[in-house]
Design a protein around this motif. Structure first.
Motif, mmCIF file in Angstrom:
data_model
loop_
_atom_site.group_PDB
_atom_site.id
_atom_site.type_symbol
_atom_site.label_atom_id
_atom_site.label_comp_id
_atom_site.label_asym_id
_atom_site.label_seq_id
_atom_site.Cartn_x
_atom_site.Cartn_y
_atom_site.Cartn_z
ATOM 1 N N ALA A 157 -1.553 4.823 -5.810
ATOM 2 C CA ALA A 157 -1.358 4.211 -4.494
ATOM 3 C C ALA A 157 -2.681 3.698 -3.928
ATOM 4 C CB ALA A 157 -0.722 5.216 -3.542
ATOM 5 N N ILE A 187 -3.644 -0.247 -3.051
ATOM 6 C CA ILE A 187 -4.149 -0.642 -1.734
ATOM 7 C C ILE A 187 -5.533 -1.271 -1.857
ATOM 8 C CG2 ILE A 187 -4.920 0.258 0.494
ATOM 9 C CD1 ILE A 187 -2.585 2.258 0.298
ATOM 10 N N VAL A 219 -6.332 -5.014 -0.545
ATOM 11 C CA VAL A 219 -7.223 -5.240 0.589
ATOM 12 C C VAL A 219 -8.531 -5.908 0.162
ATOM 13 C CG1 VAL A 219 -8.600 -4.059 2.365
ATOM 14 C CG2 VAL A 219 -6.236 -3.393 1.943
ATOM 15 N N ALA A 243 1.250 -3.286 0.767
ATOM 16 C CA ALA A 243 0.433 -2.120 1.103
ATOM 17 C C ALA A 243 1.298 -0.961 1.580
ATOM 18 C CB ALA A 243 -0.594 -2.492 2.174
ATOM 19 N N ALA A 271 2.238 3.479 0.133
ATOM 20 C CA ALA A 271 2.232 4.516 1.160
ATOM 21 C C ALA A 271 3.599 5.191 1.235
ATOM 22 C CB ALA A 271 1.853 3.919 2.515
#
Length: 135
Positions: free
Chosen positions: A87, A91, A95, A122, A126
């Motif tokens: 994860a 991300i 980003v 994103a 999560a």
């Protein structure tokens, strides 16, 4: 006060069940395993006789415990065996790499679409981590 140092699990001894407080672990004959007399779970002994691992489980990770002489202590999975590094990697890519490229190549009208896609991508890891670690 009991020591927190793990002790080797003896197959000739009965232990309390790590899942249920009232259950007892009974050695299963001719195996390196224990069975609980209440919850009917089967546990195997791993890592040189120090770790008790639940054999069949619905959890995403194997549940394991260390015997400290008076109670069981939970063994947490290693970082590489969890979804957290995956994860965080997703991300990070979104980003640090993908979002600046999207902002550079998107024209004014497509900027909102790219930003929405980035946010949705994103949120997905999560959500995956949350579903894994919730109880």
């Amino acid at each position: 006060m009991q020591s927190q140092k793990p002790e080797k699990i003896d197959f000739n001894t009965e232990y309390p069940c790590p899942c249920r407080r009232k259950g007892r672990l009974v050695p299963i004959t001719l195996t390196e395993a224990f069975g609980c007399d209440r919850c009917q779970q089967i546990f195997v002994v791993e890592e040189n006789g120090h770790v008790l691992e639940q054999l069949s489980t619905t959890y995403p990770y194997k549940r394991a415990w260390l015997w400290t002489g008076g109670n069981w202590r939970v063994v947490h999975p290693k970082l590489g065996e969890s979804y957290l590094p995956i994860a965080l990697g997703i991300i990070f890519v979104l980003v640090i790499i993908w979002l600046p490229l999207a902002l550079k190549f998107a024209n004014g009208s497509g900027l909102i679409k790219w930003a929405m896609v980035a946010v949705l991508l994103a949120i997905l890891p999560a959500l995956m981590v949350w579903l894994t670690y919730r109880r």
